[in-house]
Motif scaffolding. Structure first.
Motif, PDB file in Angstrom:
ATOM      1  N   ASP A   1       0.828  -1.199   0.000  1.00  0.00           N
ATOM      2  CA  ASP A   1       0.000   0.000   0.000  1.00  0.00           C
ATOM      3  C   ASP A   1       0.869   1.260   0.000  1.00  0.00           C
ATOM      4  N   THR A   2       0.294   2.346  -0.482  1.00  0.00           N
ATOM      5  CA  THR A   2       0.958   3.645  -0.483  1.00  0.00           C
ATOM      6  C   THR A   2       0.490   4.436   0.738  1.00  0.00           C
ATOM      7  N   VAL A   3       1.440   5.015   1.460  1.00  0.00           N
ATOM      8  CA  VAL A   3       1.125   5.664   2.729  1.00  0.00           C
ATOM      9  C   VAL A   3       1.548   7.128   2.707  1.00  0.00           C
ATOM     10  N   THR A   4       0.662   7.980   3.175  1.00  0.00           N
ATOM     11  CA  THR A   4       0.961   9.383   3.439  1.00  0.00           C
ATOM     12  C   THR A   4       0.693   9.634   4.918  1.00  0.00           C
ATOM     13  N   VAL A   5       1.568  10.372   5.586  1.00  0.00           N
ATOM     14  CA  VAL A   5       1.323  10.681   6.993  1.00  0.00           C
ATOM     15  C   VAL A   5       1.199  12.191   7.165  1.00  0.00           C
ATOM     16  N   LEU A   6       0.355  12.582   8.104  1.00  0.00           N
ATOM     17  CA  LEU A   6       0.198  13.976   8.487  1.00  0.00           C
ATOM     18  C   LEU A   6       0.921  14.173   9.805  1.00  0.00           C
ATOM     19  N   SER A   7       1.789  15.170   9.871  1.00  0.00           N
ATOM     20  CA  SER A   7       2.637  15.326  11.052  1.00  0.00           C
ATOM     21  C   SER A   7       2.980  16.790  11.272  1.00  0.00           C
ATOM     22  N   ARG A   8       3.139  17.163  12.553  1.00  0.00           N
ATOM     23  CA  ARG A   8       3.634  18.499  12.877  1.00  0.00           C
ATOM     24  C   ARG A   8       5.084  18.663  12.420  1.00  0.00           C
ATOM     25  N   SER A   9       5.818  17.561  12.352  1.00  0.00           N
ATOM     26  CA  SER A   9       7.227  17.574  11.940  1.00  0.00           C
ATOM     27  C   SER A   9       7.405  16.643  10.747  1.00  0.00           C
ATOM     28  N   PRO A  10       6.970  17.078   9.567  1.00  0.00           N
ATOM     29  CA  PRO A  10       6.963  16.169   8.416  1.00  0.00           C
ATOM     30  C   PRO A  10       8.345  15.668   8.008  1.00  0.00           C
ATOM     31  N   GLU A  11       9.381  16.519   8.155  1.00  0.00           N
ATOM     32  CA  GLU A  11      10.724  16.074   7.774  1.00  0.00           C
ATOM     33  C   GLU A  11      11.180  14.911   8.646  1.00  0.00           C
ATOM     34  N   LYS A  12      10.942  15.038   9.961  1.00  0.00           N
ATOM     35  CA  LYS A  12      11.324  13.965  10.876  1.00  0.00           C
ATOM     36  C   LYS A  12      10.500  12.709  10.612  1.00  0.00           C
ATOM     37  N   ALA A  13       9.209  12.870  10.375  1.00  0.00           N
ATOM     38  CA  ALA A  13       8.345  11.717  10.130  1.00  0.00           C
ATOM     39  C   ALA A  13       8.761  10.996   8.852  1.00  0.00           C
ATOM     40  N   GLN A  14       9.065  11.758   7.807  1.00  0.00           N
ATOM     41  CA  GLN A  14       9.465  11.144   6.542  1.00  0.00           C
ATOM     42  C   GLN A  14      10.780  10.388   6.688  1.00  0.00           C
ATOM     43  N   ALA A  15      11.708  10.981   7.443  1.00  0.00           N
ATOM     44  CA  ALA A  15      12.998  10.313   7.652  1.00  0.00           C
ATOM     45  C   ALA A  15      12.838   9.042   8.476  1.00  0.00           C
ATOM     46  N   ALA A  16      11.951   9.073   9.471  1.00  0.00           N
ATOM     47  CA  ALA A  16      11.777   7.920  10.358  1.00  0.00           C
ATOM     48  C   ALA A  16      10.988   6.796   9.705  1.00  0.00           C
ATOM     49  N   LEU A  17      10.014   7.155   8.863  1.00  0.00           N
ATOM     50  CA  LEU A  17       9.078   6.157   8.345  1.00  0.00           C
ATOM     51  C   LEU A  17       9.317   5.804   6.881  1.00  0.00           C
ATOM     52  N   GLY A  18      10.017   6.665   6.156  1.00  0.00           N
ATOM     53  CA  GLY A  18      10.286   6.389   4.755  1.00  0.00           C
ATOM     54  C   GLY A  18       9.081   6.527   3.851  1.00  0.00           C
ATOM     55  N   VAL A  19       8.112   7.375   4.237  1.00  0.00           N
ATOM     56  CA  VAL A  19       6.914   7.597   3.424  1.00  0.00           C
ATOM     57  C   VAL A  19       6.693   9.092   3.262  1.00  0.00           C
ATOM     58  N   GLU A  20       5.791   9.452   2.358  1.00  0.00           N
ATOM     59  CA  GLU A  20       5.445  10.855   2.170  1.00  0.00           C
ATOM     60  C   GLU A  20       4.849  11.428   3.454  1.00  0.00           C
ATOM     61  N   ALA A  21       5.296  12.602   3.844  1.00  0.00           N
ATOM     62  CA  ALA A  21       4.776  13.263   5.040  1.00  0.00           C
ATOM     63  C   ALA A  21       4.405  14.701   4.704  1.00  0.00           C
ATOM     64  N   ILE A  22       3.233  15.118   5.160  1.00  0.00           N
ATOM     65  CA  ILE A  22       2.715  16.453   4.884  1.00  0.00           C
ATOM     66  C   ILE A  22       2.451  17.150   6.215  1.00  0.00           C
ATOM     67  N   ALA A  23       2.781  18.432   6.272  1.00  0.00           N
ATOM     68  CA  ALA A  23       2.663  19.184   7.517  1.00  0.00           C
ATOM     69  C   ALA A  23       1.201  19.419   7.894  1.00  0.00           C
ATOM     70  N   TRP A  24       0.893  19.175   9.163  1.00  0.00           N
ATOM     71  CA  TRP A  24      -0.432  19.504   9.705  1.00  0.00           C
ATOM     72  C   TRP A  24      -0.364  19.532  11.221  1.00  0.00           C
ATOM     73  N   ASP A  25      -0.835  20.636  11.792  1.00  0.00           N
ATOM     74  CA  ASP A  25      -1.024  20.747  13.231  1.00  0.00           C
ATOM     75  C   ASP A  25      -2.510  20.545  13.487  1.00  0.00           C
TER      76      ASP A  25
END
Length: 303
Positions: free
Chosen positions: A25-49
């Motif tokens: 599956d393709t995963v996108t995550v919403l995170s307050r810290s998208p750069e950190k989330a993308q580095a930790a999880l290896g998936v697309e991360a988009i900023a959202w508070d």
């Protein structure tokens, strides 16, 4: 599937991301810290508070499912400010996620799977508590009612998505959550039951919980509330003995209720009360638990 997650860097979220990727599956995550989330999880991360406004519609268009795990941690000492954050993160955060789903329009997600908690039911003693049981009236129960109400509002989005709520119990994984907190005293041989030890503990192995979320996202027949617990909850005393066996340590030193209250404040009610929550809906849907036996679940979680 293409799935968007919130709370993806937490205990359950990290394992859920891995499971989704393993399934292709393709995963996108919403995170307050998208750069950190993308580095930790290896998936697309988009900023959202979650408290600042609606979730970005571009992170929700074209997605098959949204899995919502974000929220202020409950396992901390409660005071008025912490309680405010616990409630606001779930009420406002879920409302803003749903607003983003609505803004995604006709190409929005077809299902929302939202985390909740067995604390929804409040105090029930040794009574078995299926999903049809009414809500309690203590703090955590009121939080869960508000949380689920905001999630249910997603059904009014243009795609009229299914809404599934996973009322989670105590998750067994040594890398985080309640089990990680319990391990140090038990390893020293000074662990034991809390208060009377007669209160029920609705436990679930983390792999089974991840599997519940995947089923909720993919099976069109799943809708409404599901208890995220193993088929047979056990008393705190029985759980303590099982953990002692798994660690080859004694588990006889009781922890008095007053000590828990000193440590956790009002949050002590979660530990000293508990619920005998049973997964009636998941079992009726034919869900198979990999770890229905507590000894086997602990052995694997501690491996």
């Amino acid at each position: 599937m293409h799935v968007t997650l919130t709370g993806a860097t937490g205990l359950i979220g990290t394992k859920l991301v891995r499971a989704l990727r393993d399934h292709g599956d393709t995963v996108t995550v919403l995170s307050r810290s998208p750069e950190k989330a993308q580095a930790a999880l290896g998936v697309e991360a988009i900023a959202w508070d979650p408290l600042s406004g609606p979730a970005p519609a571009e992170a929700l268009r074209g997605r098959d499912a949204v899995i919502h795990l974000a929220g202020e941690p409950v396992a901390q000492r409660w005071n008025d400010e912490v309680k405010r954050r616990i409630l606001e993160s779930r009420e406002v955060g879920t409302r803003n996620l749903v607003a983003g789903m609505a803004a995604a329009g006709a190409d929005g997600p077809k299902v929302l799977v939202s985390s909740s908690a067995v604390g929804y039911y409040g105090k029930h003693g040794d009574e078995r508590v299926p999903e049809s049981s009414p809500a309690g009236d203590d703090f955590l129960a009121r939080v869960c009612v508000v949380w689920e109400r905001e999630a249910d509002a997603a059904a009014d989005a243009p795609t009229h998505p299914r809404v599934v709520k996973i009322r989670t119990g105590v998750v067994l994984d040594k890398s985080g959550g309640a089990l990680k907190t319990m391990l140090p005293p038990f390893k020293l041989g000074v662990g034991g039951p809390v208060a009377s030890g007669n209160q029920y503990l609705p436990w679930i192995h983390v792999d089974d919980l991840v599997s519940l979320y995947l089923h909720a996202a993919t099976d069109a027949s799943w809708s409404g509330a599901y208890n995220g617990a193993a088929p047979e909850p056990v008393t705190n005393k029985a759980f303590s003995k099982a953990l002692g066996r798994a660690l080859h340590r004694p588990a006889v030193a009781p922890v008095p209720a007053f000590a828990i209250r000193l440590l956790y404040g009002d949050m002590a009610e979660i530990v000293t009360e508990g619920q005998r929550a049973v997964p009636e809906h998941a079992l009726a849907a034919g869900f198979t638990y990999k770890y229905a036996d507590l000894d086997a679940a602990l052995a694997d979680a501690l491996r």
